[in-house]
Design a protein around this motif. Sequence first.
Motif, mmCIF file in Angstrom:
data_model
loop_
_atom_site.group_PDB
_atom_site.id
_atom_site.type_symbol
_atom_site.label_atom_id
_atom_site.label_comp_id
_atom_site.label_asym_id
_atom_site.label_seq_id
_atom_site.Cartn_x
_atom_site.Cartn_y
_atom_site.Cartn_z
ATOM 1 N N SER A 17 4.197 8.839 -1.094
ATOM 2 C CA SER A 17 4.782 7.503 -1.259
ATOM 3 C C SER A 17 5.994 7.551 -2.170
ATOM 4 O O SER A 17 6.104 8.419 -3.046
ATOM 5 N N VAL A 64 8.007 1.948 11.299
ATOM 6 C CA VAL A 64 7.615 1.892 9.888
ATOM 7 C C VAL A 64 6.632 0.753 9.606
ATOM 8 O O VAL A 64 6.071 0.686 8.511
ATOM 9 N N ARG A 67 3.442 0.912 7.352
ATOM 10 C CA ARG A 67 3.596 1.978 6.354
ATOM 11 C C ARG A 67 4.571 1.579 5.248
ATOM 12 O O ARG A 67 4.398 2.016 4.105
ATOM 13 N N ASP A 84 5.018 4.210 2.189
ATOM 14 C CA ASP A 84 3.722 4.884 2.137
ATOM 15 C C ASP A 84 3.514 5.711 3.396
ATOM 16 O O ASP A 84 4.166 5.494 4.417
ATOM 17 N N THR A 85 2.580 6.637 3.296
ATOM 18 C CA THR A 85 2.239 7.501 4.433
ATOM 19 C C THR A 85 3.511 8.078 5.060
ATOM 20 O O THR A 85 3.729 8.003 6.281
ATOM 21 N N LYS A 87 6.381 10.329 6.627
ATOM 22 C CA LYS A 87 6.383 11.364 7.652
ATOM 23 C C LYS A 87 7.695 12.159 7.555
ATOM 24 O O LYS A 87 8.676 11.696 6.969
ATOM 25 N N ASP A 90 10.883 10.453 8.412
ATOM 26 C CA ASP A 90 11.425 9.424 7.522
ATOM 27 C C ASP A 90 12.535 9.971 6.627
ATOM 28 O O ASP A 90 13.173 9.204 5.896
#
Length: 128
Positions: A17, A64, A67, A84-85, A87, A90
């Motif tokens: 995060s 997104v 997330r 958050d979460t 990848k 991103d």
Amino acid sequence: QVRLVESGGGLVQPGGSLRLSCVVSGYSLDDYAIGWFRQAPGKEREGVSCITRKYGTTYYRDSVRGRFTISRDNAKNTVFLQLDTLKLEDTALYYCATGGEWYCKRDGPLRTWDYDWWGQGTQVTVSS
């Protein structure tokens, strides 16, 4: 003069995060939209999320939603983007920008050319 300053980027592992901040100064209108955009190497800049200052209308791009969370603190003229979460995909340079409040609707679209003032960006790198 309108000025936007982003912060909060960094290097994070997949699943991690980050919290991005965008401080807006010099904007005299009571209501406007603040958008977050990102640009990965070799790709076009794309809209990620936006929020309107007065009513808090929000938008998220599909990839997104669920997330990322956008929020605002009007007393501090600051908009946050909680990531958050995260990848690998991103990874990008994240920018905030301001535009008319009509350019942030729940169903989008969120287009770069609708936004007038831009910050310098903050780098988000997701890597294992």
